[in-house]
Design an enzyme around this catalytic site. Structure first.
Site, PDB file in Angstrom:
ATOM      1  N   GLU A   2      -0.684  18.044 -29.202  1.00  0.00           N
ATOM      2  CA  GLU A   2      -0.768  16.581 -29.063  1.00  0.00           C
ATOM      3  C   GLU A   2       0.536  16.002 -28.512  1.00  0.00           C
ATOM      4  OE1 GLU A   2      -3.248  14.425 -29.278  1.00  0.00           O
ATOM      5  OE2 GLU A   2      -4.583  16.115 -29.566  1.00  0.00           O
TER       6      GLU A   2
ATOM      7  N   CYS B 206     -15.151  10.444 -17.430  1.00  0.00           N
ATOM      8  CA  CYS B 206     -14.705   9.050 -17.221  1.00  0.00           C
ATOM      9  C   CYS B 206     -13.275   9.066 -16.689  1.00  0.00           C
ATOM     10  CB  CYS B 206     -14.804   8.281 -18.538  1.00  0.00           C
ATOM     11  SG  CYS B 206     -14.681   6.501 -18.312  1.00  0.00           S
TER      12      CYS B 206
ATOM     13  N   CYS C 271     -20.528   8.506 -13.729  1.00  0.00           N
ATOM     14  CA  CYS C 271     -21.407   7.734 -14.619  1.00  0.00           C
ATOM     15  C   CYS C 271     -22.823   8.309 -14.644  1.00  0.00           C
ATOM     16  CB  CYS C 271     -21.463   6.282 -14.171  1.00  0.00           C
ATOM     17  SG  CYS C 271     -19.841   5.513 -14.133  1.00  0.00           S
TER      18      CYS C 271
ATOM     19  N   CYS D 276     -23.062  10.679 -17.489  1.00  0.00           N
ATOM     20  CA  CYS D 276     -22.301  10.312 -18.695  1.00  0.00           C
ATOM     21  C   CYS D 276     -23.251   9.942 -19.840  1.00  0.00           C
ATOM     22  CB  CYS D 276     -21.396   9.126 -18.372  1.00  0.00           C
ATOM     23  SG  CYS D 276     -20.532   8.516 -19.826  1.00  0.00           S
TER      24      CYS D 276
ATOM     25  N   CYS E 222     -22.876   1.274 -21.295  1.00  0.00           N
ATOM     26  CA  CYS E 222     -21.531   1.019 -20.751  1.00  0.00           C
ATOM     27  C   CYS E 222     -21.522  -0.260 -19.899  1.00  0.00           C
ATOM     28  CB  CYS E 222     -21.090   2.217 -19.911  1.00  0.00           C
ATOM     29  SG  CYS E 222     -19.488   1.947 -19.136  1.00  0.00           S
TER      30      CYS E 222
HETATM   31  S1  SF4 Z   1     -20.738   5.270 -17.825  1.00  0.00           S
HETATM   32 FE1  SF4 Z   1     -18.949   4.166 -18.558  1.00  0.00          FE
HETATM   33  S2  SF4 Z   1     -17.996   5.553 -19.997  1.00  0.00           S
HETATM   34 FE2  SF4 Z   1     -19.392   6.768 -18.773  1.00  0.00          FE
HETATM   35  S3  SF4 Z   1     -18.197   7.582 -17.066  1.00  0.00           S
HETATM   36 FE3  SF4 Z   1     -19.101   5.667 -16.381  1.00  0.00          FE
HETATM   37  S4  SF4 Z   1     -17.549   4.121 -16.811  1.00  0.00           S
HETATM   38 FE4  SF4 Z   1     -17.022   5.921 -18.037  1.00  0.00          FE
END
Ligand code: SF4
Length: 352
Positions: free
Chosen positions: A35, A190, A197, A200, A206
């Site tokens: 970390e 992201c 997206c 995702c 989102c």
């Molecule tokens: S949907 Fe939203 S959280 Fe997912 S990659 Fe796209 S911008 Fe990022």
């Protein structure tokens, strides 16, 4: 719709990173070390440093006992050296005040040197399974986009909104996997410039995706022009080809690292060398080097000064800083400031 945590954990089970060196095995010393190394630094850069560090200092007890020079040497090239000094200090405190065991409580972790709120939460959740929410750079980006939080996260009001979202989504089970999952999502899907997206797991909720402008989040830091400082660095070389190094004071820029004698640009390099060591036989101005810190540029004018005779210790004018002659062919294990390491490497590989 399943909660964010549920969707992230499902995604993590299929696609998350589970083979990083600090995940095999997951234990507090390794999680803490990773970390700290990962602050401001990419995973691919950290991996070789992490492996090398653990080979030499495999336990918290060995880190606590190690000389600071060894710790800084293992950190050379990673930058932000206060991290290494704090890591070392922290290991010593854990040995003295916590019987050599990293505490599992986030508040106790946060009281240790170099461990901020998000790092404390990462250690508590990943190494000890506590439901403590993290908010590192990747998580800030995911949450700022998901909730369309405007503004630069360096502003306290923006940051506190992001913390509220981070705490709200933290599940009570599989806390370590959740922390890992949201960090992984930020690091892989992201990403800063090209978020994926379409694949995702958070896409359906989102807000930035709905608005069609994920790249606008998080808000950018207001730009400011960095000031420039200029110094001369003296590469004083004795007849054995060794270079004079001085150790920097323990705190401040490059604290505790070994560096070259530094002087303002208007000083006479030969006069300064003669005051420090002995008579100069040749003086060559080397190409300048720029090193950029977060708050200023440092323009370095390196000067190579070869001495006409080796000086004995008794003849040497000792500054307050400790000094040594650095053997370019058989380098000692020392923590070196990045541009100094570069200059020494250039000199070592130059044809005689
Ligand atoms: S949907 Fe939203 S959280 Fe997912 S990659 Fe796209 S911008 Fe990022």
């Amino acid at each position: 719709m399943p909660t964010i945590a549920k969707r992230l954990l499902n995604w993590f089970d299929q696609h998350g990173r589970k083979n990083l060196p600090w995940q095999q095995p997951i234990e507090p010393y390794r999680v803490w070390l990773s970390e700290i190394m990962l602050q401001q630094t990419q995973v691919d850069t950290v991996i070789p440093y992490f492996n090398r560090f653990l080979e030499q200092l495999p336990t918290l007890a060995s880190l606590a006992k190690a000389p600071q020079d060894q710790v800084l040497h293992l950190w050379t090239g990673l930058g932000y050296y206060a991290r290494a000094r704090n890591l070392h200090k922290c290991a010593q405190i854990v040995m003295e005040q916590h019987n050599g065991q990293m505490p599992s409580d986030p508040e106790q972790l946060e009281a240790l040197p170099g461990i901020g709120r998000s790092t404390a939460a990462a250690i508590a959740s990943i190494a000890f399974g506590k439901d403590s929410a993290i908010l590192d750079g990747n998580v800030k980006r995911v949450l700022a986009r998901h909730h369309a939080v405007e503004g630069w996260p360096g502003k306290p009001a923006v940051l506190s909104q992001l913390w509220l979202h981070a705490e709200h989504h933290m599940p009570s089970k599989r806390c370590g996997d959740y922390s890992q999952a949201i960090m992984d999502l930020g690091a892989t899907l992201c990403s800063r410039s090209k978020p994926k997206c379409d694949i995702c797991p958070l896409q359906s909720s989102c807000l930035a995706h709905k608005q069609g402008n994920p790249q606008d989040y998080p808000g950018k830091k207001p730009r400011k022009v960095l000031p420039v400082k200029t110094v001369q660095m003296l590469l004083i070389q004795n007849l054995d080809g060794h270079i004079l190094l001085q150790q920097r004071p323990p705190s401040g820029i490059w604290g505790g690292l070994w560096s070259l004698p530094e002087f303002p640009p208007e000083d006479d390099a030969c006069q300064q060398t003669e005051a420090l060591t002995g008579v100069v036989s040749t003086h060559t101005e080397l190409p300048p080097v720029r090193h950029t810190f977060s708050h200023y540029h440092l323009d370095i004018q390196p000067q190579l000064l070869q001495l006409s005779a080796n000086i004995t210790k008794a003849q040497q004018v000792m500054e307050t800083a400790p000094q040594l002659w650095y053997n370019l062919q058989q380098p000692q294990e020392l923590g070196l400031a990045a541009p100094v390491k570069k200059l020494l490497n250039q000199l070592a590989s130059a044809k005689p």
